[in-house]
Design a protein around this motif. Sequence first.
Motif, mmCIF file in Angstrom:
data_model
loop_
_atom_site.group_PDB
_atom_site.id
_atom_site.type_symbol
_atom_site.label_atom_id
_atom_site.label_comp_id
_atom_site.label_asym_id
_atom_site.label_seq_id
_atom_site.Cartn_x
_atom_site.Cartn_y
_atom_site.Cartn_z
ATOM 1 N N LYS A 65 15.598 -131.294 30.742
ATOM 2 C CA LYS A 65 16.016 -132.247 29.682
ATOM 3 C C LYS A 65 14.786 -132.172 28.948
ATOM 4 C CE LYS A 65 17.168 -136.207 26.649
ATOM 5 N NZ LYS A 65 17.732 -137.645 27.001
ATOM 6 N N GLN A 66 13.798 -131.731 29.322
ATOM 7 C CA GLN A 66 12.563 -132.261 28.676
ATOM 8 C C GLN A 66 11.599 -130.784 28.139
ATOM 9 O OE1 GLN A 66 8.569 -132.827 30.988
ATOM 10 N NE2 GLN A 66 7.249 -133.033 29.393
ATOM 11 N N TYR A 67 12.582 -129.937 29.202
ATOM 12 C CA TYR A 67 12.019 -127.888 28.497
ATOM 13 C C TYR A 67 12.971 -127.919 27.731
ATOM 14 C CZ TYR A 67 12.046 -123.328 29.971
ATOM 15 O OH TYR A 67 12.027 -122.073 29.469
ATOM 16 N N LYS A 69 14.457 -129.470 25.262
ATOM 17 C CA LYS A 69 13.605 -129.748 23.982
ATOM 18 C C LYS A 69 12.364 -129.295 23.304
ATOM 19 C CE LYS A 69 12.073 -134.401 22.095
ATOM 20 N NZ LYS A 69 11.691 -136.276 22.820
ATOM 21 N N LYS A 70 11.942 -128.834 24.526
ATOM 22 C CA LYS A 70 10.671 -128.176 23.755
ATOM 23 C C LYS A 70 11.039 -127.192 23.794
ATOM 24 C CE LYS A 70 6.265 -126.061 25.537
ATOM 25 N NZ LYS A 70 5.740 -125.830 27.268
#
Length: 341
Positions: A65-67, A69-70
């Motif tokens: 999710k973080q990747y 989003k980035k």
Amino acid sequence: MTDKVKGRECWIDVAKGIGIILVVLGHVTRNENLIRIIYSFHMPLFFFLGGWIINRNCGKNIINKQYIKKKFTNLILPFFEYRIILVLYWYIFEYRFRELDVGPIWFLPVMFFSYMIISFIMPYIKSTNAKRVVFLFFALLVIVGLLFRQYVYKLNIVLLNEVYVNSIRVLTGCSWMTAGMKANDYIINSKKVNCGLVFGITAIVCIVLSFVNGDVSLFNLQFGKSYVLYFLEGICGITAVLIVSKVISSNRLIEYLGQSSMIIMAFHEPIKRVLFFVYDAVVTKFVVEGTHEVIRTTVTGSVILTTITLVVCISVVYIFRKLIEKLPDNKWCEMLFAFMK
């Protein structure tokens, strides 16, 4: 951060800087020979560098999710912001003179989906052989996809055409990213290799193949006479740029261009058109046949116009970044001005 990492990042920014210079020059010039050479590798260069950078994560599960989003914040969000700004600009100043188009920012969503696909299969790419297989797989998918182009277009379904065209672009982007992952800096770093000689050979081969293979454009899905030649000329051109970048190693101006490449990619077209308008308004008063269309056909004239366009771009970027620095440091301002990163 170690000096080695800093140095590596510096020369990659230099490579991106050279790449964006070539992008602007390719859009400014009307010299067919220059266009053919530049287009043979200038857009693949950015995918290649993306693969080179992400290569450190081979064998790792990085898609989360973080990747996502980035990457969304760095590529898709700026795409929509650029689109809104450019549409507003077109509506206010240009709608009477030219049709609206997506412009060079088509590159951003293609890069995003290429990253997503490569990141998804990253845990399974652990060796050089695996990278070779993945590269061939994507290249084969593109070749097969191109065989069905005429049948897709015959259906004349707008949405299907858009999906098809962008799928081929993404798969080609994945091919170039995998090529970047597979590549290593042996040729550039090895003391046994004469960088000048390698640069000369790769540059000459790139130029020769660009004329042998014919017109190339990833945007238009033009790959010349042969998809194989398309990759060969691209690899040669990219290798030449990487060698120059590694030799230069660090240059603040070119690095700044590289760090601002996405912004320049988006805004250089309207800046270029304004420059042409001003040029014609001033120069044609003194020179009868001195319009921008005339000077664009020459290499020297194209370089001059490109230099002026880049100077204006850098100046605008610098001023806006200084103004943004004075805004509150919060997530809303960060999202609103994501296109200025």
